[in-house]
Scaffold this active site. Structure first.
Site, PDB file in Angstrom:
ATOM      1  N   TYR A 126       0.712  -1.190   0.091  1.00  0.00           N
ATOM      2  CA  TYR A 126       0.082  -0.086  -0.003  1.00  0.00           C
ATOM      3  C   TYR A 126       0.947   1.258   0.114  1.00  0.00           C
ATOM      4  O   TYR A 126       0.705   2.054  -0.896  1.00  0.00           O
ATOM      5  CB  TYR A 126      -0.869   0.061   1.037  1.00  0.00           C
ATOM      6  CG  TYR A 126      -1.935  -1.126   1.162  1.00  0.00           C
ATOM      7  CD1 TYR A 126      -3.012  -1.028   0.149  1.00  0.00           C
ATOM      8  CD2 TYR A 126      -1.747  -2.099   2.189  1.00  0.00           C
ATOM      9  CE1 TYR A 126      -3.992  -2.134   0.153  1.00  0.00           C
ATOM     10  CE2 TYR A 126      -2.972  -3.246   1.829  1.00  0.00           C
ATOM     11  CZ  TYR A 126      -3.785  -3.060   0.961  1.00  0.00           C
ATOM     12  OH  TYR A 126      -4.778  -4.152   0.730  1.00  0.00           O
ATOM     13  N   PRO A 139     -11.740  -0.501  -1.931  1.00  0.00           N
ATOM     14  CA  PRO A 139     -12.660  -1.388  -2.375  1.00  0.00           C
ATOM     15  C   PRO A 139     -13.845  -0.650  -1.559  1.00  0.00           C
ATOM     16  O   PRO A 139     -13.868   0.227  -0.680  1.00  0.00           O
ATOM     17  CB  PRO A 139     -12.400  -2.655  -1.700  1.00  0.00           C
ATOM     18  CG  PRO A 139     -11.434  -2.372  -0.451  1.00  0.00           C
ATOM     19  CD  PRO A 139     -10.908  -1.060  -0.796  1.00  0.00           C
ATOM     20  N   HIS A 365      -7.775   1.076   2.306  1.00  0.00           N
ATOM     21  CA  HIS A 365      -7.557  -0.415   2.434  1.00  0.00           C
ATOM     22  C   HIS A 365      -6.323  -0.840   3.444  1.00  0.00           C
ATOM     23  O   HIS A 365      -6.125  -1.894   3.761  1.00  0.00           O
ATOM     24  CB  HIS A 365      -7.404  -1.459   1.325  1.00  0.00           C
ATOM     25  CG  HIS A 365      -7.856  -2.477   1.358  1.00  0.00           C
ATOM     26  ND1 HIS A 365      -8.076  -3.770   2.451  1.00  0.00           N
ATOM     27  CD2 HIS A 365      -7.904  -3.631   0.256  1.00  0.00           C
ATOM     28  CE1 HIS A 365      -8.074  -4.591   2.147  1.00  0.00           C
ATOM     29  NE2 HIS A 365      -8.157  -4.853   0.825  1.00  0.00           N
ATOM     30  N   SER A 483      -6.325 -14.980   4.244  1.00  0.00           N
ATOM     31  CA  SER A 483      -6.089 -14.293   5.807  1.00  0.00           C
ATOM     32  C   SER A 483      -5.016 -14.926   6.538  1.00  0.00           C
ATOM     33  O   SER A 483      -5.266 -16.426   6.688  1.00  0.00           O
ATOM     34  CB  SER A 483      -7.520 -14.221   6.475  1.00  0.00           C
ATOM     35  OG  SER A 483      -7.307 -13.925   7.820  1.00  0.00           O
ATOM     36  N   SER A 579     -10.515 -12.344  -4.994  1.00  0.00           N
ATOM     37  CA  SER A 579     -10.851 -12.508  -3.582  1.00  0.00           C
ATOM     38  C   SER A 579     -12.454 -13.143  -3.285  1.00  0.00           C
ATOM     39  O   SER A 579     -13.346 -12.557  -4.005  1.00  0.00           O
ATOM     40  CB  SER A 579     -10.583 -11.295  -3.043  1.00  0.00           C
ATOM     41  OG  SER A 579     -11.111 -11.391  -1.719  1.00  0.00           O
ATOM     42  N   GLN A 580     -12.645 -13.903  -2.516  1.00  0.00           N
ATOM     43  CA  GLN A 580     -13.787 -14.273  -1.969  1.00  0.00           C
ATOM     44  C   GLN A 580     -14.147 -13.554  -0.729  1.00  0.00           C
ATOM     45  O   GLN A 580     -13.485 -13.222   0.277  1.00  0.00           O
ATOM     46  CB  GLN A 580     -13.766 -15.835  -1.471  1.00  0.00           C
ATOM     47  CG  GLN A 580     -14.926 -16.223  -1.139  1.00  0.00           C
ATOM     48  CD  GLN A 580     -15.099 -17.493  -0.399  1.00  0.00           C
ATOM     49  OE1 GLN A 580     -15.918 -17.726   0.402  1.00  0.00           O
ATOM     50  NE2 GLN A 580     -14.068 -18.241  -0.259  1.00  0.00           N
TER      51      GLN A 580
END
Length: 693
Positions: A126, A139, A365, A483, A579-580
C-alpha cells in the site's frame, strides 16, 4: 508503474459455518445463524486481551519457498527462460550463499518483532504505491438499493446509520466486540482482533515517496466525538456527543437537515478540496504541502484527519442504478461532475448515502482487511433491522439547543487551484476508464459444489482459470488473498491459483476426453486446496520472498539476482486479482484491477447462487469484463455438467471421494514437516519452529 500491489480481500476456509453473536451496549443479544456464509466464528469477549496470545507468524524454510516458487512459474515460461530462473534460484539458495544470510536475519527479526513481515508488507502493498486510491486501492461494499421517496428519507437513513456506527464504536471502545475464531483448518483458534481497532482511528497521510498510516491510540489525544459529513463537495463537522450525551436519531436527523441547508448556501460555497485526495499520492502530497501554508487549511485538515469517519450525502447521479452502475459510483463517485469530490479518500471509512438510494461504504484498505469491513457493515445493516423504524424522540432532548454543525473552510492559492483542476481531470478519466460488470450466477451455488465433496472456493478459482484461458489462450499470475489473522498482527498472503494442475485442466477441457477432464479437474481442486491450507497457516511464498528482498535492502546488499530476474517481476504482475468476500446479508464487494491489462474479480458465494464483480480498464486492448463474465458462466456450467456426468455427488459403493483432509495428506515431506510444526506450535500458543534455514 507499481504492479505488484494487490487490493483484494481475504477469504478463509469456506468450509466453515458462520455464527454471529453480538452484544449491544444495552445488553440486548442478537443471534443470527447462517450456513457457510463466512469463515469465522464469533463469541463475546470476556477479556479485552482475549487475542493477545495469538502466536507469531511462522517463517517458512528457505528451501521450501524456493522450490515452491519454481513450481509456481515453470508452467508459465518456456524452457530456456525457466532454466535461467532456475539457475538464479539455485545460486540464491546455495549453502553459505546470500539466501541463507538473509534467512538468518529474518529469523532474528522474527524473534524481536510481533510480526516479522508486517512493515515490509504494508509498505509494499500500500504505502509505497503512488496510484490514486479510488479504483486502484480502495474497495467498496455496495448496499441493496434503498427506496427513498422523499429527501427526508435519505437523511433519516443517514441518521440511523450514524447511530449504528456509534453503537459499533461503543463495542470497540469497551472491548466487548465478539472475538473471531477460526473454523475449518485449526478450528477454534482465536484470530487477531487488532485490525478492528483501526476502523475509526486510521488515516492514510500522503507522502511524496511513501504514505504514512497514522492513528490515534488514545494515549496522546482523547478519541474524537465527531464525524465529517460531506454534502455537495462541502465538509461539515457533526458533533455526535454534546455535554457527554450521545445524540439520538432525532438529534442527528435535525443536524443533517441543517447541513443540507448550509451546503445549499451559494455564498458560503467552498472549493471541492476532496478532489485532491482522489489524485495520485505524490500529487496529493504536493498539493497538501501547499495547503498547509495557510492556518485555515491546517485547522480544517486537522479536523478531517482526526474524525471518526465520513458520511457522504450524495446527490442523485441520474444514472440507471444497475448493480454495475452502483458499484462504479461507490468506487469513484461518478467522477468530478457527479459525486467524486464529495469524498475524502484518505479516511478509513466513508459511508455513502445517495439521494437516489445508491448507498454503501468505501474503505481505505491499508488499515484493515475485507473481513473487518464485512463484519462492521453487516452489523450496521442488521442494526437497521433491529431498529425497525426511526427511534422515538428522547424526552427532554431539545434539538433547538444543539449548536449548528461547523463548515470546514479552505483558502486556495492559484497553485492549489491548479492542483484541483488536474485532480478533477484525472478522476474524470479514471471513472471513464473503469469497466465494471456485476454478474449474478443463478444456475447453482456453493451447496451443490459441497455435495460434490469439493471446496467451493477452489472450484471457483479453477473456473476463473478456465474462463481466462478461454478468453486469452494462456495462463497468467493470479492472486487470491488468504487471511493470516491466526497470527499476531496477521494481514494476508497470496494463494497462487494459476497452478500447473489448473493449466492442465483448462487444456484438457478442449480435447474432448471426458475421463481426462475429470481427472484433471480433481487434481486442480486438490492443488488449490493444498495451497490455500498452506497460505492460511502462514506458509505461502509471497510474504517470505518479500521479506528476503527487503532484508537485502536493509542490509544494503545489492539486490540478489533472483529479484532482478525478469520472471520475478512478471510473477508479481497479477493479471487476475481475485478474492472471496462472503456476506450474510444482501450486499456485495467490488474493487478495481491492480495492473492496466488485468482483471479484478471479487466473488460472493451463496448457497444457491454466486455474485461476481469483474472489473477491468477500457483503455486496455487485452481485457473486457463482459467477455470474461460470459466465459466464466460457460465454464461454471461446463464444470457442473462434467461433474454430474460422473455423478460425483453420489459416489458408488466402494469408490473413494477426495476430501480436504485427504487432499492435504500428500504434501511434500518438507512442507508436511513444516505444517506439523506450525500446528503443534499453535496448540501451545507459542511458535517454536518453522524459521530455520
Amino acid at each position: 508503474m507499481k504492479t505488484n500491489v494487490n487490493l483484494s480481500l481475504e477469504p478463509e476456509d469456506e468450509d466453515a459455518h458462520f455464527v454471529y453473536e453480538s452484544q449491544s451496549v444495552k445488553g440486548n443479544r442478537l443471534l443470527l445463524c447462517t450456513s457457510d456464509m463466512s469463515l469465522i466464528h464469533q463469541e463475546p469477549s470476556k477479556d479485552s486481551k482475549a487475542t493477545d496470545n495469538v502466536p507469531k507468524l511462522p517463517l517458512p524454510a528457505l528451501k521450501d519457498t524456493l522450490d515452491t516458487y519454481l513450481r509456481c512459474v515453470k508452467h508459465l515460461l518456456n524452457e530456456e527462460r525457466y532454466q535461467i530462473t532456475q539457475e538464479a534460484v539455485k545460486r540464491f539458495g546455495a549453502p553459505g550463499g546470500v539466501g541463507e544470510l538473509l534467512q538468518r536475519k529474518l529469523v532474528e527479526r522474527r524473534e524481536k518483532m510481533d510480526n516479522w513481515v508486517y512493515d515490509y508488507w504494508l509498505n509494499d502493498m500500500y504505502l509505497n504505491n503512488r496510484l490514486p486510491l479510488p479504483v486502484n486501492s480502495s474497495p467498496a461494499m455496495v448496499f441493496p438499493r434503498q427506496n427513498f421517496t422523499a429527501p427526508i428519507d435519505s437523511l433519516r437513513f443517514a441518521a440511523n446509520l450514524i447511530s449504528g456506527i456509534l453503537e459499533y464504536k461503543s463495542l470497540l471502545d469497551a472491548r466487548t466486540l465478539p472475538v473471531d475464531y477460526a473454523r475449518g483448518q485449526l478450528a477454534g483458534t482465536p484470530l487477531c482482533m487488532e485490525q478492528y481497532h483501526r476502523i475509526f482511528s486510521a488515516y492514510r497521510l500522503p507522502g511524496r515517496e511513501r504514505d504514512v498510516l497514522v492513528g490515534n491510540d488514545g494515549s496522546a489525544l482523547p478519541d474524537p466525538e465527531y464525524i465529517i459529513v460531506a454534502c455537495k463537495n462541502q465538509f461539515f463537522v457533526l458533533d455526535v456527543a454534546i455535554d457527554s450525551r450521545r445524540l439520538n436519531q432525532r438529534d442527528l436527523l435535525s443536524q443533517l437537515e441543517k447541513i443540507v441547508k448550509m451546503a445549499d448556501d451559494e455564498n458560503e460555497r467552498q472549493p471541492p478540496i476532496g478532489l485532491l485526495t482522489s489524485d495520485g499520492r505524490t500529487e496529493w502530497a504536493e498539493a497538501r504541502g501547499e495547503l498547509v501554508r495557510e492556518s485555515t487549511n491546517r485547522k480544517s485538515l486537522d479536523l478531517m484527519e482526526r474524525c471518526l469517519c465520513l458520511v457522504c450525502l450524495d446527490d442523485a447521479s441520474k444514472a440507471e442504478l444497475t448493480d454495475s452502475a452502483r458499484a462504479m459510483l461507490m468506487l469513484h463517485g461518478g467522477g468530478a461532475a457527479v459525486n467524486g469530490g464529495n469524498r475524502w479518500y484518505d479516511k478509513s471509512m466513508q459511508f455513502v448515502v445517495g439521494a437516489d438510494g445508491c448507498c454503501g461504504v468505501v474503505c481505505e484498505h491499508s488499515a484493515f482487511e475485507g473481513i473487518v469491513l464485512v463484519q462492521c457493515t453487516e452489523y450496521l445493516l442488521k442494526y437497521f433491522v433491529r431498529l425497525g423504524s426511526p427511534s422515538k424522540p428522547v424526552p427532554n432532548a431539545s434539538v433547538s439547543e444543539l449548536p449548528a454543525p461547523r463548515r470546514l473552510r479552505w483558502k486556495c492559492t492559484p497553485v492549489v487551484c491548479k492542483f484541483l483542476t488536474s485532480s478533477a481531470d484525472r478522476l474524470h478519466r479514471l471513472a471513464k476508464n473503469l469497466d465494471m460488470n456485476v454478474y449474478k450466477f443463478h444456475h447453482y451455488g456453493k451447496e451443490m459444489i459441497k455435495r460434490l465433496k469439493m471446496s467451493p472456493d477452489a472450484f471457483i478459482q479453477v473456473a476463473l482459470q478456465l474462463a481466462y484461458y478461454r478468453c486469452h489462450g494462456r495462463a497468467v499470475s493470479t492472486y487470491e488473498s488468504a487471511s493470516i489473522r491466526r497470527f499476531k498482527d496477521g494481514r494476508v498472503d497470496n494463494i497462487r491459483s494459476a497452478t500447473p494442475e489448473a493449466l492442465a485442466f483448462v487444456r484438457a477441457m478442449a480435447d474432448g476426453n471426458d475421463a481426462k477432464k475429470m481427472e484433471s479437474l480433481q487434481a486442480a481442486i486438490t492443488a488449490q486446496t493444498k495451497n490455500s491450507t498452506l497460505a492460511i497457516m502462514g506458509l505461502a511464498i509471497d510474504n517470505h520472498l518479500l521479506g528476503l528482498r527487503e532484508m537485502a535492502q536493509d542490509l544494503k546488499i545489492d539486490k540478489p539476482e533472483i529479484f532482478r530476474d525478469q520472471v520475478y517481476r512478471i510473477s508479481n504482475e497479477f493479471i487476475l486479482s481475485t478474492s472471496q468476500v462472503p456476506t450474510t446479508v444482501e450486499m456485495f464487494c467490488c474493487y478495481g484491477p491492480v495492473v492496466p491489462n488485468g482483471y479484478g474479480v471479487c466473488y460472493n458465494p451463496q448457497s444457491d447462487h454466486f455474485v461476481f464483480c469483474v472489473s477491468s480498464f477500457r483503455e486496455s486492448q487485452h481485457t473486457c469484463s463482459s467477455q470474461l463474465v460470459k466465459s466464466l458462466e460457460r465454464g461454471l456450467l461446463d464444470m457442473r455438467d462434467l461433474c454430474h456426468k460422473y455423478n460425483l455427488h453420489q459416489p458408488k459403493q466402494g469408490s473413494t471421494t477426495v476430501t480436504s483432509a485427504e487432499m492435504s495428506a500428500d504434501l511434500s515431506k518438507n512442507q508436511e514437516a513444516l505444517t506439523c510444526a506450525v500446528v503443534k506450535s499453535l496448540s501451545q500458543t507459542k511458535l517454536q519452529a518453522g524459521g530455520k534455514a
